[in-house]
Scaffold this motif. Structure first.
Motif, mmCIF file in Angstrom:
data_model
loop_
_atom_site.group_PDB
_atom_site.id
_atom_site.type_symbol
_atom_site.label_atom_id
_atom_site.label_comp_id
_atom_site.label_asym_id
_atom_site.label_seq_id
_atom_site.Cartn_x
_atom_site.Cartn_y
_atom_site.Cartn_z
ATOM 1 N N MET A 1 30.571 112.920 112.145
ATOM 2 C CA MET A 1 31.164 111.882 111.518
ATOM 3 C C MET A 1 30.480 110.776 111.906
ATOM 4 S SD MET A 1 35.492 112.369 112.692
ATOM 5 C CE MET A 1 35.580 113.341 110.616
ATOM 6 N N LYS A 2 30.438 109.726 111.394
ATOM 7 C CA LYS A 2 30.254 108.335 111.083
ATOM 8 C C LYS A 2 30.886 107.715 112.608
ATOM 9 C CE LYS A 2 28.332 107.577 106.709
ATOM 10 N NZ LYS A 2 28.606 107.319 105.664
ATOM 11 N N THR A 4 32.772 105.548 112.160
ATOM 12 C CA THR A 4 33.590 104.620 111.747
ATOM 13 C C THR A 4 34.922 105.586 110.946
ATOM 14 O OG1 THR A 4 32.776 104.519 109.514
ATOM 15 C CG2 THR A 4 32.347 102.735 110.706
ATOM 16 N N GLU A 5 34.394 107.039 110.892
ATOM 17 C CA GLU A 5 34.930 107.292 110.692
ATOM 18 C C GLU A 5 36.034 108.527 111.886
ATOM 19 O OE1 GLU A 5 33.112 109.893 108.334
ATOM 20 O OE2 GLU A 5 32.455 109.149 106.270
ATOM 21 N N ARG A 6 35.279 108.837 113.000
ATOM 22 C CA ARG A 6 35.356 109.515 113.860
ATOM 23 C C ARG A 6 36.534 108.855 114.499
ATOM 24 N NH1 ARG A 6 30.761 110.081 118.334
ATOM 25 N NH2 ARG A 6 32.311 111.186 119.224
ATOM 26 N N ARG A 7 37.717 109.757 114.711
ATOM 27 C CA ARG A 7 39.042 109.089 115.478
ATOM 28 C C ARG A 7 39.133 109.530 117.454
ATOM 29 N NH1 ARG A 7 43.368 111.416 111.485
ATOM 30 N NH2 ARG A 7 43.438 109.269 110.018
ATOM 31 N N ALA A 89 40.301 104.597 115.552
ATOM 32 C CA ALA A 89 38.892 104.747 115.036
ATOM 33 C C ALA A 89 37.855 104.194 115.917
ATOM 34 C CB ALA A 89 38.588 103.918 113.463
ATOM 35 N N SER A 91 35.034 103.406 115.789
ATOM 36 C CA SER A 91 34.561 101.954 115.896
ATOM 37 C C SER A 91 35.613 100.491 116.299
ATOM 38 C CB SER A 91 34.385 101.072 113.827
ATOM 39 O OG SER A 91 35.202 101.798 113.217
#
Length: 170
Positions: A1-2, A4-7, A89, A91
């Motif tokens: 998962m990128k 920016t998408e990872r939590r 996120a 990010s």
């Protein structure tokens, strides 16, 4: 998962504080109050419902934080939120300093000895107080002190690899 998408799980609601809708919050950031710097939050209830929250603020109180969420002023509303997890996120987190790592970034990396013996994948890390420990799942579970450069020789995110100076029989 990128990224920016990872939590990233940063904390959890563990109860109500007082009668005015303040929230008792458990934080896993270091320092604990840093959780308020990483917003917006993604709140996930134990039933799996999600919502986004910005504007949370709070203070230290014993082993927990006391938080205030916008528009929540009722203790009953807070009690219904018990067990809700606080995510952000990936990010939203600042880049780590050189030779420092977010544990979540190490999870899933392949672990190999300096001699080239595959040990498995990094499952998770935990703190013992004196040092952190890398848990590796492979043919069996291994616990390796995350001490650089004595045991953890290198971390290479490009190669998805952690190289350790560790006896595979131990």
């Amino acid at each position: 998962m990128k990224d920016t998408e990872r939590r990233i799980l940063l904390g959890r609601i563990v109860g109500a504080f007082g009668v005015r809708g303040e929230i008792k919050l458990e934080s896993w950031t270091e320092p604990r109050t840093a959780i308020f710097h990483y917003q917006p939050w993604i709140l996930r209830t134990p039933a799996g419902q999600e919502s986004t929250l910005t504007g949370a603020r709070g203070r230290q109180s014993g082993k927990h934080l006391v938080a205030v969420f916008p528009d929540i002023t009722d203790r009953d509303v807070v009690e219904a939120m018990y067990g809700t997890e606080v995510y952000v996120a990936r990010s939203a987190l600042p880049p780590p300093k050189p030779d420092e790592y977010y544990w979540v970034d190490l999870e899933g990396l392949q672990v190999r000895t300096v001699e080239g013996v595959e040990l498995g994948r990094a499952s998770h890390l935990f703190s013992t107080g004196s040092n952190d420990v890398l848990v590796v799942q492979g043919d069996r579970e291994r616990m390796i002190p995350f001490v650089q450069p004595e045991f953890v020789v290198s971390v290479d995110f490009e190669a998805n690899l952690i190289v350790v100076d560790w006896d595979p029989e131990f």
